[in-house]
Design a protein around this motif. Structure first.
Motif, short mmCIF file in Angstrom:
data_model
loop_
_atom_site.label_atom_id
_atom_site.label_comp_id
_atom_site.label_asym_id
_atom_site.label_seq_id
_atom_site.Cartn_x
_atom_site.Cartn_y
_atom_site.Cartn_z
N ALA A 126 44.34 -24.09 -15.59
CA ALA A 126 43.87 -22.71 -15.64
C ALA A 126 45.04 -21.74 -15.57
O ALA A 126 45.96 -21.92 -14.78
CB ALA A 126 42.89 -22.43 -14.50
N LYS A 127 45.01 -20.69 -16.39
CA LYS A 127 46.03 -19.65 -16.32
C LYS A 127 45.86 -18.83 -15.06
O LYS A 127 46.84 -18.42 -14.43
CB LYS A 127 45.95 -18.74 -17.55
N ARG A 128 44.62 -18.58 -14.68
CA ARG A 128 44.32 -17.78 -13.49
C ARG A 128 43.04 -18.30 -12.86
O ARG A 128 42.02 -18.46 -13.53
CB ARG A 128 44.15 -16.31 -13.89
N ALA A 129 43.09 -18.60 -11.57
CA ALA A 129 41.92 -19.00 -10.81
C ALA A 129 41.55 -17.88 -9.86
O ALA A 129 42.39 -17.39 -9.11
CB ALA A 129 42.19 -20.30 -10.05
N ILE A 130 40.31 -17.46 -9.90
CA ILE A 130 39.84 -16.30 -9.16
C ILE A 130 39.02 -16.76 -7.96
O ILE A 130 38.01 -17.46 -8.12
CB ILE A 130 38.97 -15.40 -10.06
N ASN A 131 39.45 -16.39 -6.77
CA ASN A 131 38.70 -16.71 -5.55
C ASN A 131 37.53 -15.74 -5.45
O ASN A 131 37.71 -14.58 -5.09
CB ASN A 131 39.60 -16.61 -4.32
N TYR A 132 36.33 -16.21 -5.78
CA TYR A 132 35.18 -15.31 -5.85
C TYR A 132 34.77 -14.77 -4.49
O TYR A 132 34.02 -13.79 -4.41
CB TYR A 132 34.00 -15.99 -6.54
N ARG A 133 35.27 -15.35 -3.41
CA ARG A 133 34.97 -14.83 -2.08
C ARG A 133 35.83 -13.62 -1.74
O ARG A 133 35.51 -12.85 -0.82
CB ARG A 133 35.19 -15.92 -1.01
N GLU A 134 36.93 -13.45 -2.46
CA GLU A 134 37.86 -12.37 -2.17
C GLU A 134 38.04 -11.39 -3.32
O GLU A 134 38.52 -10.27 -3.11
CB GLU A 134 39.24 -12.96 -1.80
N GLU A 135 37.68 -11.78 -4.53
CA GLU A 135 37.89 -10.94 -5.71
C GLU A 135 36.64 -10.87 -6.56
O GLU A 135 35.83 -11.79 -6.57
CB GLU A 135 39.04 -11.50 -6.57
N ASP A 136 36.48 -9.75 -7.28
CA ASP A 136 35.41 -9.60 -8.26
C ASP A 136 35.92 -10.18 -9.58
O ASP A 136 36.85 -9.65 -10.19
CB ASP A 136 35.06 -8.13 -8.42
N PHE A 137 35.32 -11.28 -10.01
CA PHE A 137 35.84 -11.95 -11.21
C PHE A 137 35.81 -11.03 -12.42
O PHE A 137 36.70 -11.09 -13.29
CB PHE A 137 35.09 -13.26 -11.48
N ALA A 138 34.81 -10.17 -12.52
CA ALA A 138 34.72 -9.27 -13.68
C ALA A 138 35.90 -8.31 -13.72
O ALA A 138 36.47 -8.04 -14.78
CB ALA A 138 33.41 -8.51 -13.66
#
Length: 332
Positions: free
Chosen positions: A191-203
């Motif tokens: 993955a180029k970028r993994a988004i921690n959905y507990r800390e960031e808004d993926f959108a």
């Protein structure tokens, strides 16, 4: 190969918590036309198994009521019309049910050889996730080299395969996961970028990462709670492919304007109800396009842990915590 009269399998006392499962003895499955009998070495644990155990995902009428949708082992018997296999061949297979047992009957068109260097345990970790990912991400979602894709649940069995295959075929991969450890694992897988959905808004992250352009394909297992943000995260002519509803099946107060303005496609599927011919077509595509990657070690199933069949209750408890990264396996 001589066959026993009875086999061990995982039985259900009634729908419910993991504790309703127990080992029992029963007859071997009877082969139908076009089927092979696999002497099972290992089986994968998947979310549909949990749902079936809970009583929310009943098996098709013609499928075994025993849990388990993927196995690996050796061919122990074949229906008279089966070609291309021999007794003793090592195979892994997508089962329509019956995988949590010493013997499992599967359509021959859903069986594949072990990749080079694989044993039964690693081979059993392939079918459910690779069939699901390839069918949904590439055959239905049309993901192509150079496109951008967002894969939700990147640390799951489905997610770890989707990241690897999308990356291997030349896509730019973004994903969501629920901890730093899981996000780090996703990046290691491609993955180029993994988004921690507990800390960031993926959108918001997708808007920033893509210069507000959005991604071309989203593979989603969350459903309703992500629907509006998924639509907002897609580029023009983007495709949203839904494969599960962990965040609910009914989306309310949805603004459909973006779907029309951006010419989006929203689709989805489940694997189990597909016909034998449909599954054979996916099998053939996997053999042609994905098996070489497995043979060369360019992609591989991620196994989180392996347990004996007798620990099936423990395996389902772990699945329900979502603390794993990759596959949970049962070994006979």
């Amino acid at each position: 190969m001589s066959l026993p009269e009875k086999m061990r399998y995982v039985a259900l006392a009634a729908p419910g918590a993991p504790e309703v499962m127990h080992l029992a003895d029963g007859p071997l499955p009877e082969l139908k036309a076009g089927e092979i009998l696999v002497k099972v070495e290992a089986a994968g644990v998947n979310r549909p198994d949990v749902a079936q155990r809970q009583g929310t995902y009943p098996p098709p009428k013609d499928a075994s009521p025993i849990l388990g949708l993927e196995v690996a082992g050796t061919v122990a018997a074949m229906a008279s019309d089966v070609e291309g296999f021999s007794i003793g061949d090592p195979v892994c297979a997508l089962a329509n049910g019956g995988g949590y047992a010493e013997y499992c009957a599967v359509p021959a068109g859903q069986a594949l050889p072990f990749p080079k260097g694989y044993d039964g345990l690693r081979a059993a970790a392939i079918p459910e996730t690779f069939f699901t990912v390839y069918a949904n991400l590439f055959m239905m979602g049309g993901l192509k080299a150079g496109e951008k894709v967002l894969i939700h649940g990147g640390s799951s069995g489905i997610g770890t395969v989707a990241i690897q295959l999308a990356s291997a075929f030349g896509a730019e991969v973004y994903t969501t996961a629920g901890s730093k450890e899981k996000c780090d694992a996703c990046v290691e897988l491609g993955a180029k970028r993994a988004i921690n959905y507990r800390e960031e808004d993926f959108a918001a992250v997708i808007r920033q990462e893509t210069g507000k352009a959005g991604v071309d394909v989203i593979l989603d297992m969350i459903g309703a709670s992500y629907f509006q943000r998924n639509v907002g995260s897609l580029a023009r002519d983007g495709r949203l492919v839904i494969i599960a509803f962990l965040g609910g099946a009914v989306a309310e107060k949805v603004d459909l304007t973006s779907i029309m303005v951006k010419r989006l496609t929203v689709t989805g599927s489940t694997m189990r109800p597909r016909t034998t011919d449909e599954k054979r077509e996916i099998r053939d595509q996997l053999l042609m396009k994905v098996w070489p990657l497995l043979d060369e070690g360019k992609v591989a199933p991620v196994v989180h842990t392996t347990m004996p069949f007798s620990d099936v209750v423990k395996a389902h408890r772990l699945m329900e915590t979502s603390r794993h990264i990759g596959k949970i396996m049962l070994e006979m």
